[in-house]
Design a protein around this motif. Structure first.
Motif, PDB file in Angstrom:
ATOM      1  N   LEU A 123      25.708  32.650 -57.693  1.00 53.11           N
ATOM      2  CA  LEU A 123      24.726  31.918 -56.891  1.00 53.11           C
ATOM      3  C   LEU A 123      24.226  30.684 -57.635  1.00 53.11           C
ATOM      4  N   MET A 124      23.978  30.844 -58.946  1.00 56.10           N
ATOM      5  CA  MET A 124      23.522  29.708 -59.748  1.00 56.10           C
ATOM      6  C   MET A 124      24.595  28.633 -59.811  1.00 56.10           C
ATOM      7  N   GLN A 125      25.863  29.064 -59.953  1.00 56.08           N
ATOM      8  CA  GLN A 125      26.966  28.111 -60.022  1.00 56.08           C
ATOM      9  C   GLN A 125      27.114  27.367 -58.694  1.00 56.08           C
ATOM     10  N   ALA A 126      26.915  28.079 -57.579  1.00 56.78           N
ATOM     11  CA  ALA A 126      27.015  27.444 -56.266  1.00 56.78           C
ATOM     12  C   ALA A 126      25.958  26.354 -56.120  1.00 56.78           C
ATOM     13  N   GLU A 127      24.759  26.616 -56.637  1.00 58.66           N
ATOM     14  CA  GLU A 127      23.702  25.607 -56.588  1.00 58.66           C
ATOM     15  C   GLU A 127      24.097  24.376 -57.395  1.00 58.66           C
ATOM     16  N   ASN A 128      24.714  24.628 -58.573  1.00 56.83           N
ATOM     17  CA  ASN A 128      25.114  23.514 -59.444  1.00 56.83           C
ATOM     18  C   ASN A 128      26.297  22.726 -58.890  1.00 56.83           C
ATOM     19  N   ASN A 129      27.053  23.335 -57.941  1.00 58.93           N
ATOM     20  CA  ASN A 129      28.244  22.669 -57.402  1.00 58.93           C
ATOM     21  C   ASN A 129      27.941  21.844 -56.151  1.00 58.93           C
ATOM     22  N   GLN A 130      26.661  21.714 -55.815  1.00 60.43           N
ATOM     23  CA  GLN A 130      26.309  20.884 -54.672  1.00 60.43           C
ATOM     24  C   GLN A 130      26.692  19.435 -54.956  1.00 60.43           C
ATOM     25  N   PRO A 131      27.110  18.668 -53.920  1.00 62.94           N
ATOM     26  CA  PRO A 131      27.555  17.288 -54.144  1.00 62.94           C
ATOM     27  C   PRO A 131      26.457  16.368 -54.646  1.00 62.94           C
ATOM     28  N   ALA A 168      23.625  18.472 -66.572  1.00 60.79           N
ATOM     29  CA  ALA A 168      23.053  18.745 -65.249  1.00 60.79           C
ATOM     30  C   ALA A 168      23.608  20.032 -64.651  1.00 60.79           C
ATOM     31  N   LYS A 169      24.914  20.250 -64.821  1.00 63.46           N
ATOM     32  CA  LYS A 169      25.535  21.445 -64.254  1.00 63.46           C
ATOM     33  C   LYS A 169      25.189  22.708 -65.031  1.00 63.46           C
ATOM     34  N   ASN A 170      24.502  22.525 -66.161  1.00 67.67           N
ATOM     35  CA  ASN A 170      24.037  23.668 -66.961  1.00 67.67           C
ATOM     36  C   ASN A 170      22.531  23.570 -67.183  1.00 67.67           C
ATOM     37  N   THR A 171      21.805  23.057 -66.167  1.00 68.07           N
ATOM     38  CA  THR A 171      20.365  22.880 -66.283  1.00 68.07           C
ATOM     39  C   THR A 171      19.675  24.175 -66.711  1.00 68.07           C
ATOM     40  N   GLY A 172      18.827  24.051 -67.726  1.00 70.87           N
ATOM     41  CA  GLY A 172      18.106  25.205 -68.251  1.00 70.87           C
ATOM     42  C   GLY A 172      18.830  25.946 -69.350  1.00 70.87           C
ATOM     43  N   TYR A 216      13.954  14.451 -69.628  1.00 71.27           N
ATOM     44  CA  TYR A 216      14.948  15.295 -68.977  1.00 71.27           C
ATOM     45  C   TYR A 216      15.756  16.111 -69.983  1.00 71.27           C
ATOM     46  N   ILE A 217      16.042  15.522 -71.141  1.00 65.32           N
ATOM     47  CA  ILE A 217      16.922  16.157 -72.117  1.00 65.32           C
ATOM     48  C   ILE A 217      16.121  16.578 -73.337  1.00 65.32           C
ATOM     49  N   GLN A 218      16.181  17.851 -73.648  1.00 68.21           N
ATOM     50  CA  GLN A 218      15.470  18.387 -74.814  1.00 68.21           C
ATOM     51  C   GLN A 218      16.445  18.628 -75.954  1.00 68.21           C
ATOM     52  N   THR A 219      16.054  18.201 -77.145  1.00 78.31           N
ATOM     53  CA  THR A 219      16.871  18.414 -78.337  1.00 78.31           C
ATOM     54  C   THR A 219      16.491  19.734 -78.994  1.00 78.31           C
ATOM     55  N   HIS A 220      17.481  20.527 -79.343  1.00 77.92           N
ATOM     56  CA  HIS A 220      17.280  21.728 -80.141  1.00 77.92           C
ATOM     57  C   HIS A 220      17.925  21.446 -81.496  1.00 77.92           C
ATOM     58  N   VAL A 221      17.095  21.119 -82.458  1.00 77.30           N
ATOM     59  CA  VAL A 221      17.568  20.630 -83.756  1.00 77.30           C
ATOM     60  C   VAL A 221      18.547  21.612 -84.386  1.00 77.30           C
ATOM     61  N   GLY A 222      19.705  21.076 -84.770  1.00 81.36           N
ATOM     62  CA  GLY A 222      20.719  21.889 -85.416  1.00 81.36           C
ATOM     63  C   GLY A 222      21.534  22.736 -84.468  1.00 81.36           C
ATOM     64  N   ILE A 223      21.218  22.682 -83.180  1.00 79.74           N
ATOM     65  CA  ILE A 223      21.923  23.526 -82.201  1.00 79.74           C
ATOM     66  C   ILE A 223      22.596  22.685 -81.129  1.00 79.74           C
ATOM     67  N   GLY A 224      21.796  21.937 -80.349  1.00 82.74           N
ATOM     68  CA  GLY A 224      22.411  21.152 -79.279  1.00 82.74           C
ATOM     69  C   GLY A 224      21.360  20.559 -78.367  1.00 82.74           C
ATOM     70  N   TYR A 225      21.666  20.504 -77.055  1.00 78.52           N
ATOM     71  CA  TYR A 225      20.801  19.834 -76.086  1.00 78.52           C
ATOM     72  C   TYR A 225      20.676  20.664 -74.807  1.00 78.52           C
ATOM     73  N   GLN A 226      19.583  20.414 -74.089  1.00 73.96           N
ATOM     74  CA  GLN A 226      19.311  21.160 -72.861  1.00 73.96           C
ATOM     75  C   GLN A 226      18.728  20.231 -71.808  1.00 73.96           C
ATOM     76  N   MET A 227      19.234  20.316 -70.574  1.00 68.81           N
ATOM     77  CA  MET A 227      18.653  19.604 -69.453  1.00 68.81           C
ATOM     78  C   MET A 227      17.487  20.432 -68.929  1.00 68.81           C
ATOM     79  N   ILE A 228      16.306  19.843 -68.898  1.00 69.88           N
ATOM     80  CA  ILE A 228      15.102  20.542 -68.459  1.00 69.88           C
ATOM     81  C   ILE A 228      14.894  20.314 -66.971  1.00 69.88           C
ATOM     82  N   ARG A 229      14.511  21.344 -66.257  1.00 67.80           N
ATOM     83  CA  ARG A 229      14.142  21.199 -64.850  1.00 67.80           C
ATOM     84  C   ARG A 229      12.700  20.695 -64.788  1.00 67.80           C
ATOM     85  N   VAL A 230      12.516  19.466 -64.304  1.00 62.72           N
ATOM     86  CA  VAL A 230      11.168  18.860 -64.294  1.00 62.72           C
ATOM     87  C   VAL A 230      10.544  18.968 -62.913  1.00 62.72           C
TER      88      VAL A 230
END
Length: 230
Positions: A123-131, A168-172, A216-230
């Protein structure tokens, strides 16, 4: 249905064999880890879709593993443990586990729990696959490859666009440096984390231009990045 990647974290060889044999018979893809540190490394490196986690690991308690993974990832975690006390279940769920299955368990019940998680992920993937992707003032039209902030189109380089779409396709969900590099460049030898930081900095500037109060984009130091739902 997507062939989900499952990480099996279990130090008891017979139980690990039982689980992996069951997964293999149902055509699941899987990885294995026998320690907590290995589980964390596999999660960061391979970004599994689901984790099956034993709590009684030789180096780290499973609760600590859950807490550390939860500091940067929302991957579903199903605990498989011989600990049957309510307090153990509460501790695991409070730490961030999604489900708790007490050993000994039937393989059919394990598969049923996996199907529940799969349905949620689908269901989450279907939401992310919207045009059309919308997040606050950010809008991405995947068909037109058009990105807008507050209705104004912004120009992105091909790399910046690929980075934005992946996030964006992996928001959160926190994406590790290695995962981003592999999915954007294909070959991790073609770039490095320093180059990724440069691209991410320019992408951020374009996204936040005219809306300095939104991140929109949060940095996780030493790990990576995350798209935040605002």
């Amino acid at each position: 249905m997507k062939n989900y990647l499952i990480l099996v974290v279990e130090d008891d060889p017979p139980i690990q064999h039982l689980i992996t044999t069951t997964l293999k018979s149902r055509d699941y893809s899987f990885l294995t880890a026998a320690t907590g540190e290995a589980a964390i490394m596999e999660t960061a490196s391979n970004n599994p879709d689901i984790i099956l986690l034993d709590l009684g690991l030789p180096d780290l308690d499973g609760i600590e593993v859950i807490s550390r993974i939860r500091s940067w990832s929302n991957v579903p975690i199903i605990v498989l443990s011989a600990r049957s006390e309510d307090s153990d279940k509460i501790d695991a769920l409070d730490a961030g586990a999604d489900d708790y299955l007490t050993k000994p368990f039937s393989v059919e019940e394990l598969l049923a729990r996996l199907r529940v998680v799969q349905r949620r992920l689908t269901l989450m993937q279907a939401e992310n696959n919207q045009p059309l992707y919308e997040n606050g003032q950010l809008q991405i039209d995947y068909a037109l490859r058009c990105v807008k902030i507050c209705g104004e189109e912004i120009r992105l380089t091909p790399i910046e666009y690929k980075l934005l779409c992946l996030l964006a396709k992996n928001t959160g969900k926190v994406l590790t440096h290695k995962y981003i590099i592999q999915n954007v460049w294909g070959n991790p030898l073609e770039t490095d984390v320093a180059s990724l930081r440069v691209f991410m900095t320019t992408l951020r500037r374009k996204l936040e231009k005219g809306s300095s109060d939104i991140r929109y984009i949060q940095t996780h130091v030493g790990i990576g990045y995350q798209m935040i739902r605002v």
